[in-house]
Write an enzyme that holds these catalytic residues in place. Structure first.
Site, PDB file in Angstrom:
ATOM      1  CG  ASP A   1      72.478 -66.404 -15.880  1.00  0.00           C
ATOM      2  OD1 ASP A   1      73.274 -67.169 -16.461  1.00  0.00           O
ATOM      3  OD2 ASP A   1      71.300 -66.247 -16.224  1.00  0.00           O
ATOM      4  CD  GLU A   2      73.190 -72.319 -15.751  1.00  0.00           C
ATOM      5  OE1 GLU A   2      73.232 -73.548 -15.799  1.00  0.00           O
ATOM      6  OE2 GLU A   2      72.887 -71.605 -16.724  1.00  0.00           O
TER       7      GLU A   2
END
Lengths: 389, 372
Positions: free
Chosen positions: A137-138
């Site tokens: 997610d990053e």
């Protein structure tokens, strides 16, 4: 001179008050360096929970926790509604449910999150190939190339990414734009969720000064306590110290501390970091001290690792066994292999050897099997005399 | 305990026994050497619980008795005393110390009680035989280099010693392998060896026995029990546990039908392999052999550093063949071929190759090719 970005029509415009004259959007950001900055950090907002809410609109207004239910589960991700009750990631589930008894709990579906993450990365890729994923997610993005070729300003490209992820994937992201990775990450945290924040090079020192030293990447509990013990709690206080003083106190890390404090970070955005190790692990539903049981599980984990090695065309030069005891102590044992391997049977054999050596009746809650010292598969598993039937 | 002993006698005995003493020990007494004096003798004993070495040295005992002292420390002290010294060892029983006196030098060492010293013992001897020290030395020397160091395959961490019947009659055979190469050495089966069980001699035992044999040229007596072996060489007795495992059926990996024979001067071959392998990568170490009529071309191709080739004359009349081997393994084997020429018996580039001395069939080496 200030530049403005309209986050809805994704264009840099000369500053003016009020809504965007082109699209009528209200989400505008203004910053002197907006047209010059090219390093971004993009973080999905409450990623797992957002994906689940996307797929279950009935849960949209409810507090949602992703994580394993039951006695020993922990919170993997809490949605923003659940966070209002004080629920945080890594909190034991029973505690989370004490705080927020109405929360809906869903088990994580990693396959689904991986697929969503891939979709998001495909959108990033339309803007740049220089993507450094940190986790599902990053990611860091270096938009310098497209920016300098005049294709599209980095800020504009990022606004497009945010909009496309919302429309095409159905979740929101927060974006930090700056001149290096350290500042970009701090920026992405400043206005979550659905944020877009900018830290310019000129203002970096001033922005950092009031922040806690704990915001610095790499300052963990131990370093933080040491710094605080010597009276340093804010980055501003750190700025007052010379690099020499910090290196004397904190060794090599002191150098990074000094740089970070000044808002400097020389680390490049490195696409697809070369894999350093590959591993698989699992938590037992109840603790076990049985060597046979550990070995059976290690065998299955070894198969998963072997599959990954084969898929990536890599071979492991050493096997690493990870065991977490019932009282959360982590044991790591490793064994060099005579020859690098891709084979599940070799991994299982080495894991069994390490387990037998350490299985002394202690009970374990987690086991992991992995490989490091990765090499190209061409060096793996030289033919052996006894391989041939 | 009180005795007088000549430095060289004590030093030699200590060298033999202390070599099994581990430098780091969790059990304190295992760091010690046990000393027991009676009549004309000093009996020394040391162990790591897997191997026990005892030796008897001539000494003048004035008070019989026993104690134990740190082995490496005693060894270092004796080593540094002047040659020809008469050394007095005397227990100071009430103080728990051993006094070591030689001329003006005097040492006091802390002791642990002799009664606490472990005894490995030999239970229920099943087979005994004696063989020439040289034969035992050859069985070990020709095979030990191939012992596996991979602890996961503990049953390969030693030399497999067994009796086997060949065209030349019954032989005592040593085999070691790490799964990529195999070394096999035969000597005539000594009387008493018939029917002996196949045993696996652990690596450390192999190493200690080899050291013993360096100083001993007579017969060696071997006694076997179901899980231990004892070697007696003169005044030294070495007892060792055996590896409790099953050695793989090595016969099936020794090719019987390799019909392409290449004869090559062993010294020239060894030097050429050594030269071209200068360029092989640390990890790969592959050297390629291009074998054709009367000619062998050795080559190494390393994308990072370059390439090397060398041509040698050979005697070969089979089909041309290209085969790759680990250079280090080739060198290990050629170092154990004593004759002028070695014979490679080949089949195809992916099949095990046999290497032997042209004029001595007692040792045989099998090498698995690499992918090149």
């Amino acid at each position: 001179m200030l530049t403005q970005l309209c986050r809805d029509c994704c264009q840099l415009v000369a500053p003016r008050a009020g809504s965007c004259p082109d699209c009528g959007g209200e989400r505008r950001i203004a910053h002197a360096e907006l047209a010059a900055l090219t390093i971004a950090h993009i973080d999905c907002d409450a990623f797992y929970a957002s994906v689940e809410k996307r797929d279950r609109p009935d849960l949209r207004e409810k507090p949602l926790i992703v994580g394993h239910d039951g006695g020993r589960g922990v919170v993997t991700t809490a949605c923003y509604i659940a966070r209002r009750y004080g629920v945080r990631s890594a909190m034991p589930m029973f505690k989370a449910l004490d705080l927020c008894p109405d929360a809906v709990v869903l088990p994580p579906d990693m396959g689904k999150y991986k697929a969503v993450s891939d979709d998001i990365r495909a959108i990033f890729r339309a803007a740049t190939e220089v993507i450094e994923p940190v986790s599902l997610d990053e990611a860091y993005l270096d938009l310098t190339e497209a920016h300098e070729s005049g294709e599209r300003a980095a800020a504009e490209a990022l606004a497009v990414i945010a909009l496309r992820v919302e429309r095409e994937v159905g979740i929101t992201v927060s974006i930090g734009l700056s001149c290096n990775k350290f500042l970009a990450k701090l920026a992405s945290e400043m206005d979550k969720p659905r944020g877009f924040s900018v830290i310019g090079a000129a203002e970096a020192k001033a922005v950092l000064a009031p922040m806690s030293i704990r915001k610095i990447n790499g300052v963990g509990q131990a370093t933080a306590q040491r710094l605080e013990a010597s009276g340093i709690a804010s980055i501003g206080q750190l700025q007052a110290l010379s690099e020499m003083q910090l290196v004397t106190q904190y060794g090599k890390f002191g150098r990074r501390l000094a740089r970070y404090a000044q808002g400097e970070d020389e680390r490049a955005v490195t696409p697809d970091r070369p894999t350093k190790s590959i591993s698989a692990e699992t938590t037992f539903s109840r603790d076990t001290g049985s060597a046979d049981e550990l070995i059976a599980v290690a065998r299955r984990l070894g198969e998963r690792v072997a599959t990954q090695l084969q898929r990536k065309g890599l071979a492991g030069g050493a096997v690493v066994l990870k065991l977490k005891t019932s009282d959360f102590r982590l044991l790591t044992r490793s064994k060099r292999l005579p020859n690098a391997t891709q084979r599940a049977s070799v991994l299982a054999e080495a894991a069994e050897f390490l387990i037998r050596r350490d299985a002394d009746g202690r009970r374990f809650r987690l086991i992991g099997v992995g490989v490091d010292d990765l090499r190209p598969a061409t060096e793996a598993d030289p033919p052996g005399l006894f391989d041939m039937a | 305990m009180r005795l007088l002993i000549e430095k060289s006698a004590l030093l030699k005995a200590l060298q033999h026994v202390t070599s099994v003493v581990e430098r780091r020990n969790t059990i304190p007494i295992l760091a010690n050497v046990s000393l027991r004096a009676d009549g004309e003798s000093l009996h020394l004993k040391a162990t790591d619980l897997d191997i026990e070495v005892t030796e008897t040295a001539r000494a003048e005992t004035t008070a019989p008795g026993g104690t134990t002292v740190p082995a490496h420390t005693l060894h270092d002290i004796v080593r540094k005393l002047p040659d020809g010294s008469q050394i007095e060892l005397a227990s100071k029983g009430d103080e728990g110390r051993l006094a070591i006196t030689a001329g003006p030098s005097r040492f006091l060492l802390a002791c642990l009680p002799a009664d606490d010293f472990p005894d490995l013992g030999l239970d229920g001897m099943s087979h005994s035989f004696q063989l020439a020290s040289r034969d035992l030395a050859r069985l070990i020397e020709k095979t030990r280099f191939a012992i596996s160091t991979d602890e996961t395959r503990y049953y390969l961490n030693g030399i497999y010693l067994h009796a086997t019947e060949t065209d030349e009659g019954w032989r005592l055979r040593a085999v070691a392998t790490d799964g990529h190469r195999l070394a096999r050495m035969d000597v005539a089966l000594p009387d008493g060896g018939m029917g002996m069980p196949g045993i696996i001699l652990p690596r450390k035992t192999v190493q200690e026995v080899a050291k013993l044999l360096a100083d001993h040229s007579d017969e060696v007596f071997v006694h076997l029990s179901p899980n231990k072996i004892r070697f007696t060489a003169g005044n030294v007795v070495l007892t060792s546990k055996l590896i409790d495992g099953t050695f793989p059926d090595y016969q099936r990996v020794v090719p019987q039908n390799n019909d392409k024979n290449m004869r090559v001067g062993n010294a020239a071959f060894t030097k050429a392999v050594d030269r071209v392998s200068t360029l092989s990568s640390e990890k790969g170490r592959a050297v390629k052999l291009n074998i054709s009529d009367g000619k062998l071309v050795l080559s190494v191709n390393n994308p990072e550093s370059g390439s090397a080739t060398e041509e040698l004359e050979t005697e070969y009349s089979g089909e041309p063949l290209e085969i790759g081997f680990n250079a280090r393994y080739l060198l290990d084997i050629s170092a154990h071929i004593e004759g002028d020429r070695s014979v490679f018996s080949l089949s195809d580039p992916s099949a095990p190759t046999v290497l032997q001395d042209e004029n001595d069939a007692s040792a045989l080496f099998v090498l698995m090719p690499m992918r090149v």
